[in-house]
Design an enzyme around this catalytic site. Sequence first.
Site, PDB file in Angstrom:
ATOM      1  N   ARG A 132      48.349  78.657   7.813  1.00 53.22           N
ATOM      2  CA  ARG A 132      47.887  79.327   6.584  1.00 53.22           C
ATOM      3  C   ARG A 132      47.906  80.816   6.905  1.00 53.22           C
ATOM      4  NH1 ARG A 132      42.983  77.801   2.601  1.00 53.22           N
ATOM      5  NH2 ARG A 132      44.664  76.414   1.970  1.00 53.22           N
TER       6      ARG A 132
ATOM      7  N   HIS B 297      52.171  77.381  -2.083  1.00 50.96           N
ATOM      8  CA  HIS B 297      51.192  76.402  -1.594  1.00 50.96           C
ATOM      9  C   HIS B 297      51.784  75.002  -1.821  1.00 50.96           C
ATOM     10  CE1 HIS B 297      47.597  74.894  -0.045  1.00 50.96           C
ATOM     11  NE2 HIS B 297      46.730  75.211  -0.978  1.00 50.96           N
TER      12      HIS B 297
ATOM     13  N   GLN C 248      49.664  71.692  -1.598  1.00 52.54           N
ATOM     14  CA  GLN C 248      48.812  71.487  -2.765  1.00 52.54           C
ATOM     15  C   GLN C 248      49.601  70.811  -3.883  1.00 52.54           C
ATOM     16  OE1 GLN C 248      45.409  72.255  -3.337  1.00 52.54           O
ATOM     17  NE2 GLN C 248      45.857  70.991  -5.126  1.00 52.54           N
TER      18      GLN C 248
ATOM     19  N   ASP D 107      43.515  78.164 -11.619  1.00 52.26           N
ATOM     20  CA  ASP D 107      43.130  78.512 -10.244  1.00 52.26           C
ATOM     21  C   ASP D 107      42.324  79.804 -10.328  1.00 52.26           C
ATOM     22  OD1 ASP D 107      42.969  78.733  -7.470  1.00 52.26           O
ATOM     23  OD2 ASP D 107      45.067  79.311  -7.185  1.00 52.26           O
TER      24      ASP D 107
ATOM     25  N   CYS E 127      43.078  73.489  -8.113  1.00 51.07           N
ATOM     26  CA  CYS E 127      43.319  73.196  -6.693  1.00 51.07           C
ATOM     27  C   CYS E 127      42.058  73.318  -5.857  1.00 51.07           C
ATOM     28  CB  CYS E 127      44.410  74.103  -6.155  1.00 51.07           C
ATOM     29  SG  CYS E 127      44.023  75.852  -6.326  1.00 51.07           S
TER      30      CYS E 127
ATOM     31  N   ARG F 176      45.437  65.447  -1.288  1.00 52.98           N
ATOM     32  CA  ARG F 176      45.955  66.298  -0.206  1.00 52.98           C
ATOM     33  C   ARG F 176      46.139  65.454   1.061  1.00 52.98           C
ATOM     34  NH1 ARG F 176      45.103  71.812  -0.395  1.00 52.98           N
ATOM     35  NH2 ARG F 176      46.439  71.782   1.443  1.00 52.98           N
TER      36      ARG F 176
HETATM   37  N1   CP Z   1      43.149  73.870  -2.279  1.00 49.24           N
HETATM   38  C1   CP Z   1      43.049  74.317  -1.006  1.00 49.24           C
HETATM   39  O1   CP Z   1      44.039  74.623  -0.334  1.00 49.24           O
HETATM   40  O2   CP Z   1      41.776  74.371  -0.544  1.00 49.24           O
HETATM   41  P1   CP Z   1      41.281  75.038   0.815  1.00 49.24           P
HETATM   42  O3   CP Z   1      41.429  76.530   0.672  1.00 49.24           O
HETATM   43  O4   CP Z   1      39.854  74.604   0.958  1.00 49.24           O
HETATM   44  O5   CP Z   1      42.136  74.540   1.953  1.00 49.24           O
HETATM   45  N1  NVA Z   2      45.305  80.836  -5.044  1.00 50.70           N
HETATM   46  C1  NVA Z   2      44.232  80.519  -4.128  1.00 50.70           C
HETATM   47  C2  NVA Z   2      44.369  79.107  -3.672  1.00 50.70           C
HETATM   48  C3  NVA Z   2      43.316  78.664  -2.709  1.00 50.70           C
HETATM   49  C4  NVA Z   2      43.524  77.257  -2.243  1.00 50.70           C
HETATM   50  C5  NVA Z   2      44.271  81.478  -2.946  1.00 50.70           C
HETATM   51  O1  NVA Z   2      45.365  81.824  -2.493  1.00 50.70           O
HETATM   52  O2  NVA Z   2      43.210  81.909  -2.503  1.00 50.70           O
END
Ligand code: CP
Ligand code: NVA
Length: 302
Positions: A103, A130, A133, A221, A261, A289
């Site tokens: 990440r 993502h 997701q 989101d 999400c 997930r």
């Molecule tokens: N939706 C998602 O990726 O959640 P987290 O940020 O908790 O991993």
């Molecule tokens: N769009 C959000 C998704 C988190 C899972 C972010 O990038 O923070």
Amino acid sequence: MKKDFLTLLDVDSGELAALLAEAERLKALRREGRPHALLPGSSLGMIFEKASTRTRVSFEAGMHDLGGHALFLNPTDLQLGRGEMVRDTARVLSRYVSAVMIRAYKHSTLEEFARYASIPVINGLSDIAHPCQVLADLLTLKEHFASLKELRLAWIGDGNNVCNSLLLASAHTGLELRVACPPGYRPPQEIVDEARSRGAVLTFCRTPEEAAKGAHALYTDVWVSMGNEAEREARLRAFRGYTVTADLVRMAEPDALVMHCLPAHRGEEITDDVIEGPQSVVWDQAENRLHAQKALLVRLLR
Ligand code: CP
Ligand code: NVA
């Protein structure tokens, strides 16, 4: 399958369908309590530059279910945090673990890691995508609708990483994505063009109401993604009117799904009654997930 899973462009439509079928199979096995240790002895390194609940825990629990092991690697504890190069870290970790999930703030970090790693690299969220997701989201939609092809999915809010991955999902599945974003917050044009060139069915709407009308699912989101915190005030102003409310949900098809999400900011992009309401499938998305990523790990590592 390609070596890596950095965006949904790393799979073709057939591979995506096979992944979803495998996820359904693994979900059933888990529900029935039947062991499915398909990856004994495998290990997954997980590097998180940002916070995570779902991604971290679902990958870790998923590797455990599959008979493997996951290692949580905080970049500030790794030599990466002291300036060791991404490419050097990639080559070293390739000698220890079977795959790495990252990440990252910048998608280019993932691309560099993948270029130098000899093992599969999985995107656990970047600034532009993502894909894990959206695997879970497609699985969730499949559980409710006979065909993804006929679906109208409304995206309400920020044209962000999750939205970008849904654009590519449209190209793979034929689902129609209706996007309503305030001016200045539409998804990047190059991703829109790429998705359209691959057959995505995209409609850009002027208002959330236009997108919601007749939709089979509404998806939103946060307005302030991780990394956008400095823009918070400007974003809160720009997104006024883009909240998914009960009134907006009523404009969609009866029993339309409400998707998010997570994590959610109740009172900003979605109201409390809607996320807690009977049409919300956000907990199924979160559960899926686990199943979708297990399928991905099996496909990449077996
Ligand atoms: N939706 C998602 O990726 O959640 P987290 O940020 O908790 O991993
Ligand atoms: N769009 C959000 C998704 C988190 C899972 C972010 O990038 O923070």
